[in-house]
Design a protein around this motif. Structure first.
Motif, mmCIF file in Angstrom:
data_model
loop_
_atom_site.group_PDB
_atom_site.id
_atom_site.type_symbol
_atom_site.label_atom_id
_atom_site.label_comp_id
_atom_site.label_asym_id
_atom_site.label_seq_id
_atom_site.Cartn_x
_atom_site.Cartn_y
_atom_site.Cartn_z
ATOM 1 N N ARG A 1 12.479 -2.733 2.302
ATOM 2 C CA ARG A 1 12.485 -1.636 1.330
ATOM 3 C C ARG A 1 12.960 -2.132 -0.045
ATOM 4 O O ARG A 1 12.422 -1.746 -1.082
ATOM 5 C CB ARG A 1 13.373 -0.502 1.843
ATOM 6 N N TYR A 2 13.962 -3.025 -0.042
ATOM 7 C CA TYR A 2 14.470 -3.601 -1.289
ATOM 8 C C TYR A 2 13.341 -4.315 -2.040
ATOM 9 O O TYR A 2 13.192 -4.159 -3.244
ATOM 10 C CB TYR A 2 15.623 -4.560 -0.989
ATOM 11 N N VAL A 3 12.559 -5.094 -1.324
ATOM 12 C CA VAL A 3 11.452 -5.825 -1.953
ATOM 13 C C VAL A 3 10.417 -4.846 -2.494
ATOM 14 O O VAL A 3 9.932 -5.013 -3.616
ATOM 15 C CB VAL A 3 10.799 -6.814 -0.952
ATOM 16 N N ARG A 4 10.076 -3.818 -1.734
ATOM 17 C CA ARG A 4 9.078 -2.841 -2.192
ATOM 18 C C ARG A 4 9.520 -2.140 -3.486
ATOM 19 O O ARG A 4 8.699 -1.744 -4.291
ATOM 20 C CB ARG A 4 8.808 -1.785 -1.113
ATOM 21 N N ARG A 5 10.835 -2.009 -3.658
ATOM 22 C CA ARG A 5 11.355 -1.334 -4.854
ATOM 23 C C ARG A 5 11.702 -2.291 -5.990
ATOM 24 O O ARG A 5 12.055 -1.851 -7.077
ATOM 25 C CB ARG A 5 12.601 -0.531 -4.472
ATOM 26 N N PHE A 6 11.600 -3.584 -5.728
ATOM 27 C CA PHE A 6 11.935 -4.592 -6.746
ATOM 28 C C PHE A 6 10.812 -4.591 -7.785
ATOM 29 O O PHE A 6 9.639 -4.588 -7.449
ATOM 30 C CB PHE A 6 12.058 -5.970 -6.099
ATOM 31 N N THR A 7 11.182 -4.583 -9.054
ATOM 32 C CA THR A 7 10.169 -4.535 -10.097
ATOM 33 C C THR A 7 10.188 -5.795 -10.939
ATOM 34 O O THR A 7 11.238 -6.396 -11.165
ATOM 35 C CB THR A 7 10.373 -3.309 -11.003
ATOM 36 N N ALA A 8 9.012 -6.143 -11.400
ATOM 37 C CA ALA A 8 8.873 -7.339 -12.232
ATOM 38 C C ALA A 8 9.220 -7.031 -13.670
ATOM 39 O O ALA A 8 9.182 -5.921 -14.110
ATOM 40 C CB ALA A 8 7.456 -7.866 -12.147
#
Length: 142
Positions: free
Chosen positions: A135-142
């Motif tokens: 979930r953390y990765v899915r919410r991580f933004t570039a």
């Protein structure tokens, strides 16, 4: 400087061509060249090494203590991987390391909802161990 990792075990090649090494600190240091920058994803202070390091406080099976600090450290790791040997490591080299590598993949242009699959296909099928890490990765933004 353009002194990056050769291909090999533990090396994740991102779509841009940047290479980053992931590893577990419980395993021996791989033979060959050493990192220029080591990013250590641990709940306690990492061991002393003869290269430049960043310590990202990140307890086992959890998430980084500070999202803002994680963005800064991982952003620096991604930038420097363009021309330097960057290593990301936790205890086992799977959960926290896989999560951080997936975040670098997002920074490199991989859609966040596909970054975990990318890292599992190109680094370790066991990378990113918990639902909250995914979930953390899915919410991580570039």
């Amino acid at each position: 400087m353009t002194d990056t990792w050769p291909t090999g075990t533990g090396i994740l090649t991102l779509p841009s061509g940047r290479r980053v090494r992931g590893r577990g600190l419980r395993h021996p240091l791989p033979a060959g060249t050493t990192p220029t920058l080591g990013v250590y994803l641990l709940g306690k202070e990492p061991p002393e090494v003869p290269w430049e390091t960043r310590w990202l406080r990140w307890p086992d099976f959890r998430l980084p203590r500070s999202h803002r600090e994680a963005e800064a450290v991982l952003g620096e790791a991604w930038e420097r991987a363009a021309g330097e040997r960057v290593e990301l490591a936790c205890g086992g080299g799977r959960g926290r390391t896989g999560t951080a590598l997936a975040c670098l993949a997002v920074l490199d242009g991989v859609p966040a909802d596909r970054a975990v699959a990318y890292v599992r296909a190109h680094y370790s099928r066991h990378a990113v161990e918990t639902p909250w890490q995914r979930r953390y990765v899915r919410r991580f933004t570039a």
